[in-house]
Design an enzyme around this catalytic site. Sequence first.
Site, PDB file in Angstrom:
ATOM      1  N   SER A   4     119.065  86.876  53.958  1.00 26.90           N
ATOM      2  CA  SER A   4     119.880  87.746  54.822  1.00 26.90           C
ATOM      3  C   SER A   4     120.771  86.936  55.762  1.00 26.90           C
ATOM      4  O   SER A   4     120.419  85.836  56.187  1.00 26.90           O
ATOM      5  CB  SER A   4     118.979  88.624  55.686  1.00 26.90           C
ATOM      6  OG  SER A   4     118.047  89.304  54.893  1.00 26.90           O
ATOM      7  N   GLY A  64     115.678  82.231  53.025  1.00 24.53           N
ATOM      8  CA  GLY A  64     117.020  82.274  53.607  1.00 24.53           C
ATOM      9  C   GLY A  64     117.959  83.103  52.748  1.00 24.53           C
ATOM     10  O   GLY A  64     118.802  82.556  52.028  1.00 24.53           O
ATOM     11  N   GLU A  67     108.785  90.780  45.612  1.00 23.89           N
ATOM     12  CA  GLU A  67     108.478  90.996  47.026  1.00 23.89           C
ATOM     13  C   GLU A  67     108.130  92.468  47.260  1.00 23.89           C
ATOM     14  O   GLU A  67     107.135  92.787  47.894  1.00 23.89           O
ATOM     15  CB  GLU A  67     109.674  90.582  47.896  1.00 23.89           C
ATOM     16  CG  GLU A  67     109.414  90.793  49.380  1.00 23.89           C
ATOM     17  CD  GLU A  67     110.546  90.264  50.271  1.00 23.89           C
ATOM     18  OE1 GLU A  67     111.607  89.907  49.736  1.00 23.89           O
ATOM     19  OE2 GLU A  67     110.342  90.240  51.486  1.00 23.89           O
TER      20      GLU A  67
HETATM   21  C1  FAD Z   1     110.196  92.046  59.695  1.00 19.12           C
HETATM   22  C2  FAD Z   1     111.350  91.574  58.856  1.00 19.12           C
HETATM   23  C3  FAD Z   1     111.270  90.331  58.241  1.00 19.12           C
HETATM   24  C4  FAD Z   1     112.337  89.872  57.483  1.00 19.12           C
HETATM   25  N1  FAD Z   1     112.252  88.621  56.907  1.00 19.12           N
HETATM   26  C5  FAD Z   1     113.290  88.140  56.207  1.00 19.12           C
HETATM   27  C6  FAD Z   1     113.240  86.817  55.654  1.00 19.12           C
HETATM   28  O1  FAD Z   1     112.248  86.079  55.804  1.00 19.12           O
HETATM   29  N2  FAD Z   1     114.321  86.354  55.007  1.00 19.12           N
HETATM   30  C7  FAD Z   1     115.427  87.121  54.800  1.00 19.12           C
HETATM   31  O2  FAD Z   1     116.348  86.651  54.146  1.00 19.12           O
HETATM   32  N3  FAD Z   1     115.529  88.386  55.315  1.00 19.12           N
HETATM   33  C8  FAD Z   1     114.476  88.892  56.011  1.00 19.12           C
HETATM   34  N4  FAD Z   1     114.549  90.172  56.543  1.00 19.12           N
HETATM   35  C9  FAD Z   1     115.802  90.893  56.448  1.00 19.12           C
HETATM   36  C10 FAD Z   1     115.751  92.104  55.562  1.00 19.12           C
HETATM   37  O3  FAD Z   1     115.681  91.731  54.226  1.00 19.12           O
HETATM   38  C11 FAD Z   1     117.002  92.902  55.934  1.00 19.12           C
HETATM   39  O4  FAD Z   1     116.671  93.492  57.174  1.00 19.12           O
HETATM   40  C12 FAD Z   1     117.368  93.916  54.939  1.00 19.12           C
HETATM   41  O5  FAD Z   1     117.961  93.280  53.842  1.00 19.12           O
HETATM   42  C13 FAD Z   1     118.325  94.960  55.547  1.00 19.12           C
HETATM   43  O6  FAD Z   1     119.434  94.339  56.111  1.00 19.12           O
HETATM   44  P1  FAD Z   1     119.937  94.636  57.607  1.00 19.12           P
HETATM   45  O7  FAD Z   1     118.753  94.538  58.517  1.00 19.12           O
HETATM   46  O8  FAD Z   1     121.120  93.766  57.864  1.00 19.12           O
HETATM   47  O9  FAD Z   1     120.342  96.163  57.619  1.00 19.12           O
HETATM   48  P2  FAD Z   1     121.721  96.794  57.117  1.00 19.12           P
HETATM   49  O10 FAD Z   1     122.035  96.322  55.744  1.00 19.12           O
HETATM   50  O11 FAD Z   1     122.771  96.600  58.164  1.00 19.12           O
HETATM   51  O12 FAD Z   1     121.312  98.328  57.066  1.00 19.12           O
HETATM   52  C14 FAD Z   1     121.179  99.099  58.265  1.00 19.12           C
HETATM   53  C15 FAD Z   1     120.944 100.543  57.860  1.00 19.12           C
HETATM   54  O13 FAD Z   1     122.044 101.040  57.060  1.00 19.12           O
HETATM   55  C16 FAD Z   1     121.577 101.538  55.805  1.00 19.12           C
HETATM   56  N5  FAD Z   1     122.560 101.218  54.755  1.00 19.12           N
HETATM   57  C17 FAD Z   1     123.047  99.991  54.477  1.00 19.12           C
HETATM   58  N6  FAD Z   1     123.931 100.070  53.475  1.00 19.12           N
HETATM   59  C18 FAD Z   1     124.005 101.367  53.107  1.00 19.12           C
HETATM   60  C19 FAD Z   1     124.768 102.073  52.122  1.00 19.12           C
HETATM   61  N7  FAD Z   1     125.626 101.460  51.316  1.00 19.12           N
HETATM   62  N8  FAD Z   1     124.568 103.410  52.029  1.00 19.12           N
HETATM   63  C20 FAD Z   1     123.697 104.046  52.860  1.00 19.12           C
HETATM   64  N9  FAD Z   1     122.975 103.428  53.804  1.00 19.12           N
HETATM   65  C21 FAD Z   1     123.125 102.104  53.927  1.00 19.12           C
HETATM   66  C22 FAD Z   1     120.238 100.844  55.558  1.00 19.12           C
HETATM   67  O14 FAD Z   1     119.386 101.634  54.740  1.00 19.12           O
HETATM   68  C23 FAD Z   1     119.695 100.724  56.981  1.00 19.12           C
HETATM   69  O15 FAD Z   1     119.053 101.906  57.383  1.00 19.12           O
HETATM   70  C24 FAD Z   1     113.504  90.662  57.313  1.00 19.12           C
HETATM   71  C25 FAD Z   1     113.573  91.918  57.933  1.00 19.12           C
HETATM   72  C26 FAD Z   1     112.511  92.367  58.686  1.00 19.12           C
HETATM   73  C27 FAD Z   1     112.616  93.727  59.340  1.00 19.12           C
END
Ligand code: FAD
Length: 352
Positions: free
Chosen positions: A129, A127, A244
């Site tokens: 994100s 937990g 991880e």
């Molecule tokens: C299959 C899968 C399983 C997952 N399992 C878990 C889990 O069990 N527990 C958990 O806690 N999380 C989990 N996650 C979440 C994962 O860790 C997040 O998806 C990750 O941290 C990215 O966050 P976001 O998806 O909100 O993307 P965002 O942070 O919104 O990013 C979206 C895009 O913007 C870009 N970006 C963001 N900030 C910047 C910046 N400052 N400068 C330039 N580019 C930027 C990123 O590179 C990306 O391309 C999982 C994700 C996936 C896909």
Amino acid sequence: MNFDPDPAIAAFRSEVRDFLREQLPADMARRTLRGYHALKSDMVAWTRILHARGWSAPHWPVAHDGPGWSPLQRHLFEEECAVAGAPPTCAAAFSLVAPVIYSFGTEAQKRRHLPPILRGDTFWGQGFSEPGAGSDLASLRTRAERDGDHYIVNGQKSWTTEGHYADWLFVLVRTDPQAKPQRGISFLLIDARSSGITVRPIISIDDAHSLNEVFFDDVRVPVENRVGEEGQGWSFGKLLLDNERAFSAEVPRNKRMLARLKAIAGAQGLIGDPVFAQRIAEVEVELAALEWLTLRALAEHGSAAATAWPAGSVLHVLGSELQQKTGALLVEVLGERGVVAYPEHHDCTAGQ
Ligand SMILES: Cc1cc2nc3c(=O)[nH]c(=O)nc-3n(C[C@H](O)[C@H](O)[C@H](O)COP(=O)(O)OP(=O)(O)OC[C@H]3O[C@@H](n4cnc5c(N)ncnc54)[C@H](O)[C@@H]3O)c2cc1C
């Protein structure tokens, strides 16, 4: 790195192969090799089989009942398991929270949580994100307010892999909203059956259910379930994410996907098409390079440990890109058969 053939390593590989041939149930292997999301029942059953042999936690130290393998042995073990079609064990438990618990937890936390993880008795979810706190994890808003010897937790987590299976969640929470973002975060172990927790499925583009949203509504968590001091959660979170990434190059999984791609392309006669064969060869070359990079990093660094490993991030990106490439080629060779769904595997039943 030492490139000389090592008879001890060859013997280890054949020991693992013999074990897999004798112990891995054929139906489990078939499901895994067809690319299904693993069922909880398969993951638990396989963990128990591994545990009976003392192999359920390949990278744990001997002091916590790990097998004491070298990084190369662990790599070979994972590769043999992946190629044979063994289902995964609970990565959130074995690779993520356990190293934090055995490195920084209290003796009571170690006694309570490590043995059930080893036996496959408890499933864990991560937990971290939240909506609005992904890449920028330090902006997380799930609150934990102190009330005597409990915290009261309110907020929402997102993308919780296997959260619908979880018995326990490890959660980053904000305990001090006044502090600098990274300093006000603590690391809690939360019983997933606590009153006030709601788990909702997120169905992914492949129509599968492995991701979830988790809502916390006045959830009472004993203070003794905090790992480390209040405000130390960010450092544990960073260490855990390093581990991880370090384990996410996914060389074994990439190998399994490539073998499947070649088998299907062979069956369809596509492997004889020089243009397609070249595209497969490109993936194969990139995979060989990724494997050597991974082996080099393992030789230099060792394993999941209480130290940061920046190379893990690079391997993680390379491994993910390669999976995307191989996945795209698989979709191409399958053609219209690639859109067939398997409704019996669409498992949205919490806790199954
Ligand atoms: C299959 C899968 C399983 C997952 N399992 C878990 C889990 O069990 N527990 C958990 O806690 N999380 C989990 N996650 C979440 C994962 O860790 C997040 O998806 C990750 O941290 C990215 O966050 P976001 O998806 O909100 O993307 P965002 O942070 O919104 O990013 C979206 C895009 O913007 C870009 N970006 C963001 N900030 C910047 C910046 N400052 N400068 C330039 N580019 C930027 C990123 O590179 C990306 O391309 C999982 C994700 C996936 C896909």
